[in-house]
Design a protein around this motif. Structure first.
Motif, mmCIF file in Angstrom:
data_model
loop_
_atom_site.group_PDB
_atom_site.id
_atom_site.type_symbol
_atom_site.label_atom_id
_atom_site.label_comp_id
_atom_site.label_asym_id
_atom_site.label_seq_id
_atom_site.Cartn_x
_atom_site.Cartn_y
_atom_site.Cartn_z
ATOM 1 N N UNK A 125 0.900 -1.288 -0.118
ATOM 2 C CA UNK A 125 -0.163 -0.056 0.100
ATOM 3 C C UNK A 125 0.814 1.445 -0.009
ATOM 4 N N UNK A 126 0.687 2.045 -0.985
ATOM 5 C CA UNK A 126 1.315 3.362 -0.947
ATOM 6 C C UNK A 126 0.186 4.409 -0.276
ATOM 7 N N UNK A 127 0.701 5.193 0.662
ATOM 8 C CA UNK A 127 -0.012 6.263 1.517
ATOM 9 C C UNK A 127 0.561 7.548 1.134
ATOM 10 N N UNK A 128 -0.075 8.321 0.753
ATOM 11 C CA UNK A 128 0.313 9.840 0.354
ATOM 12 C C UNK A 128 -0.136 10.909 1.332
ATOM 13 N N UNK A 129 0.817 11.764 2.036
ATOM 14 C CA UNK A 129 0.474 12.496 3.072
ATOM 15 C C UNK A 129 1.062 13.950 2.810
ATOM 16 N N UNK A 130 0.374 15.179 3.544
ATOM 17 C CA UNK A 130 1.063 16.353 3.589
ATOM 18 C C UNK A 130 2.056 16.259 4.687
ATOM 19 N N UNK A 173 0.899 16.687 11.290
ATOM 20 C CA UNK A 173 1.908 16.157 10.783
ATOM 21 C C UNK A 173 1.610 14.876 9.998
ATOM 22 N N UNK A 174 1.923 14.886 8.776
ATOM 23 C CA UNK A 174 1.599 13.667 7.991
ATOM 24 C C UNK A 174 0.319 13.222 7.868
ATOM 25 N N UNK A 175 -0.529 14.328 7.542
ATOM 26 C CA UNK A 175 -1.872 14.048 7.290
ATOM 27 C C UNK A 175 -2.280 13.381 6.072
ATOM 28 N N UNK A 176 -2.932 12.236 6.045
ATOM 29 C CA UNK A 176 -2.902 11.461 4.989
ATOM 30 C C UNK A 176 -3.908 11.978 3.810
#
Length: 244
Positions: free
Chosen positions: A158-163, A183-186
């Motif tokens: 699974x690839x999870x993208x985040x700010x 931090x690291x909001x998906x």
């Protein structure tokens, strides 16, 4: 859609930072939070400290079920809420709560308990329930090789993208008047392959990355209890655009 996601992640992975020891994070922390939850800011701050530690894959999922309290979470999504409810089935719970931290897809606790989170991750690792499958990424010219090591069983990749970071002025609701950093909001997640227990390489081209869209991504190797119910996370890596 999956191809586009994989291409974007490849560009982000070019910034792969060096990790300590064998390069394996000690665990994955998935925080379920909301801008409309008065109990959540301490957990959001704790996640920021986990990011600073550098030895944990830390992700923040903003749920949407508190949006009725007078403030719509600007980072919330139905998909984040769905993942939390899926974990509730995994963990044998009838309800969900915020701030909830799910550890390695195996355990959960209040997301503000930083020492408890670190202690539980260490215990899981000591008991063979940590990230036992190594995940690495190496750039070679115009391509990126993601390597997933040997292990047992099968798992989704699974690839999870985040700010990487967001600071929000909350105008209404329980946190009215507060300025909170997240931090690291998906923002997106896609399953891009399957691992069958044998070492494998996923080769992706290094294409142009939309740096304004995502600040980083995580690779999760996660066993599934069913098509929709997530199980243990057995391998992971995280990459951001920030200098290491």
């Amino acid at each position: 859609m999956q191809i586009l996601v994989a291409l974007a992640c490849a560009a982000v992975l070019a910034a792969l930072p060096a990790a300590a020891g064998d390069g394996r994070p000690k665990g994955v922390v998935e925080l379920f939070t909301s801008q409309g939850c008065s109990s959540c800011p301490p957990a959001d701050a704790a996640l920021g400290k986990l990011v600073e530690q550098g030895d944990v894959v830390a992700l923040s999922y903003h749920v949407d079920y508190w949006n009725y309290l007078g403030w719509k979470d600007t980072l919330s999504s139905a998909e984040s809420t769905e993942r939390q409810y899926d974990y509730a089935r995994t963990l044998g719970r009838k309800s969900v709560y915020t701030p909830q931290a799910v550890l390695n897809g195996r355990d959960h606790m209040n997301g503000a308990d930083l020492s408890g989170i670190n202690r539980t991750l260490d215990t899981l690792d000591d008991n063979g329930k940590g990230l036992t499958v190594p995940v690495t990424a190496v750039r070679e010219g115009d391509r990126l090789n993601i390597h997933i090591g040997d292990g047992r069983g099968k798992a989704d990749i699974i690839i999870v993208y985040f700010d990487e970071q967001n600071t929000v002025d909350v105008g209404r609701g329980e946190n009215r008047g507060r300025k909170i950093t997240y931090w690291h909001s998906v923002r997106d997640a896609q399953t891009v392959g399957m691992w069958d227990g044998k070492a494998m390489e996923l080769v992706l081209p290094m294409t142009v990355m939309d740096h304004e869209r995502y600040g980083g991504c995580a690779i999760l190797v996660q066993k599934m209890k069913s098509a929709t119910v997530p199980g243990p996370i057995i391998g992971a890596s995280i990459v951001t655009d920030s200098p290491s």
